[in-house]
Design an enzyme around this catalytic site. Sequence first.
Site, PDB file in Angstrom:
ATOM      1  N   HIS A 200       0.822  -1.207   0.000  1.00  0.00           N
ATOM      2  CA  HIS A 200       0.000   0.000   0.000  1.00  0.00           C
ATOM      3  C   HIS A 200       0.856   1.257   0.000  1.00  0.00           C
ATOM      4  O   HIS A 200       0.469   2.300  -0.532  1.00  0.00           O
ATOM      5  CB  HIS A 200      -0.957  -0.038   1.194  1.00  0.00           C
ATOM      6  N   GLU A 442     -18.755  -6.731 -19.427  1.00  0.00           N
ATOM      7  CA  GLU A 442     -17.655  -7.203 -18.585  1.00  0.00           C
ATOM      8  C   GLU A 442     -17.770  -8.694 -18.276  1.00  0.00           C
ATOM      9  O   GLU A 442     -17.081  -9.197 -17.404  1.00  0.00           O
ATOM     10  CB  GLU A 442     -17.498  -6.355 -17.322  1.00  0.00           C
ATOM     11  N   ASP A 466     -12.979  -6.768 -15.334  1.00  0.00           N
ATOM     12  CA  ASP A 466     -13.791  -7.957 -15.077  1.00  0.00           C
ATOM     13  C   ASP A 466     -13.831  -8.883 -16.289  1.00  0.00           C
ATOM     14  O   ASP A 466     -13.812 -10.100 -16.137  1.00  0.00           O
ATOM     15  CB  ASP A 466     -15.212  -7.547 -14.683  1.00  0.00           C
ATOM     16  N   CYS A 513     -13.503   1.184 -20.396  1.00  0.00           N
ATOM     17  CA  CYS A 513     -13.245   1.952 -19.173  1.00  0.00           C
ATOM     18  C   CYS A 513     -12.459   1.146 -18.149  1.00  0.00           C
ATOM     19  O   CYS A 513     -12.188   1.625 -17.055  1.00  0.00           O
ATOM     20  CB  CYS A 513     -14.548   2.473 -18.565  1.00  0.00           C
TER      21      CYS A 513
END
Length: 593
Positions: A200, A442, A466, A513
């Site tokens: 992170h 997707e 996806d 996208c």
Amino acid sequence: MPEMSRLGEKVIRGIPVSAGVTRGKVLLIEPRREELVKRTIAATELPSEMNRLETSLVQTRKQILDVQHRLSEALGAEEASIFEAHLLVLEDQVFMDQITRLMEKDLINVEYAVHKVAEEYINTLNSIDDEYLKERTKDMRDVVDRILGNLAGQPDRHAIPKLTEPCIIVCEDLTPSTTAGFDRKMVLGFATDKGSRTSHTAILARSLQIPAVVGLQNASRKMLNNQYILLDGFNGLLILNPTDQTLFEYGQLMRKQVDLQEKLRDLHDKPAVTLDGHQVTLSANVEKATDTAAVLSNGAEGVGLFRTEYLFLNRDKAPDEEEQYQAYRQVAAALKPHPVIIRTLDLGGDKVSAVTPLPTEMNPFLGWRAIRFCLQEKELFCQQLRAILRAAIEGNIKMMYPMICRVEELEETNVLLEECKNQLRAQNLEFNEHLEFGIMIETPSAALISHNLAKRVSFFSLGTNDLIQYTLAVDRSNERIAHLYEPTHPAVLNLIKTTVDSAHRQGIWTGVCGEMASEIELVPLLVGLGVDELSVAPSLIPQVKFLIRRLRISEARALAEWALNCESGQQILERSAALARESAPSLFDTQQN
Ligand code: PEP
Ligand code: MG
């Protein structure tokens, strides 16, 4: 690129995690090595020790929510969601129960119990051969450090000292909390001995746009405060005592970067059109109303994906129709006359919200997610539909449904949309009767029935994140099989082509996208496959536009045609990357061969 070993200078190689070159003075941050004292307590002290634990947990939660809030304001909700993992540690009942049980059983002080249980957790996670889990132990250490800081009455002990001049931070490791607090004007870059690309801390460095190199072994022990170094976040190099020749070469490189930035700025108002006159629409992906400034400043032609689920995360109660209406209206008004495509709620999968607790599922990505969830939680969905319908009189709003697999889902949604319109009519509330809507493609099933879906919608947007995971059966968030997640797999490309062709036959457009549109090296391939719109993070718009303006559609189409018949995803990637590099070499200047 500079040659790498020169007299007097020392080059240390690490892992590049955030692009950019910077030079400056070192600020060494020494790791805190404090001994945790184990203290035996009397049984009568137990309640007060438990109270101290409770108080420190409440303080820790508040501090994490504060960091998350500040980050969300500065960078957007997606970056801030990094701290969800930290909150989950605090909500882990098993972890907390183990701490209290240990205190009761061994009659020991709370600090020691927290430390002991956390170390056991961390050792277990570290013993599993999984880079991703190993990285998550850092999140746990970060939270535990905060808890211990609060118990010691030193809530800010993890923060770096206030900086008075710009510097490059060098240390053994950095927690996400410390990184999130960096002042971008003072921290020129950072270098750490430990760390990986998926941590992170690394993700935050990229969001903050601070050059960073990690995994430098024991570099921090070879350096002194105020020593002069050069940090190359493109290639993962830390250069101690850079020679004049190295500085000269990097100077040239940095000048190229400045030139490129200038060229990118010049494109602000220009269209994304190829050398032979083929135009592509360039839109931006956003998560919240305040992201619109970046959409405009980077020259996007609108929003191709507004992920509305971020309005539902990090809170206990769902935003009502009015709050959603205001958020959507604000984005539409700020970007008028540009289009704003609002995607309806896509909760589930890896997006979980306290607002609507989802059941634990064996396969959340194959489960109660997105449109499936919305079609069952009808009231929640209708609130959103009504908010979008009302906001759509303000600007150029379009609506998009996620995770469509079947024609029936679309038809059911249309029935609900009509009901919502009737409700608004009954309330005498103004709304856009002619709101255009499209769907995300997707799933392989949607791509394969796209000829039927195309008759019912105004546009398609390929959610490749996806689409790739469902086509290749590769969980998009599983690091262990990340090498199998291949955007250029011929199966994926054929589904994209099928979708584009169905749309064009029906006279509608198709965008992308998902993150595939942000992979500069894949832009030639997507454009060649006939995609009409690319929607990417606002900061990437200038680079994608720069490349498209140097491509020829004839070459991109030839590449796509070849790719559709090629057996190897790797070869396809290489050919697309080669075309991108030949067309716009300056975009790739900073990478070492
Ligand atoms: C996608 O799947 O590509 C997409 C854009 O949606 P999300 O990443 O939000 O699932
Ligand atoms: Mg998706």
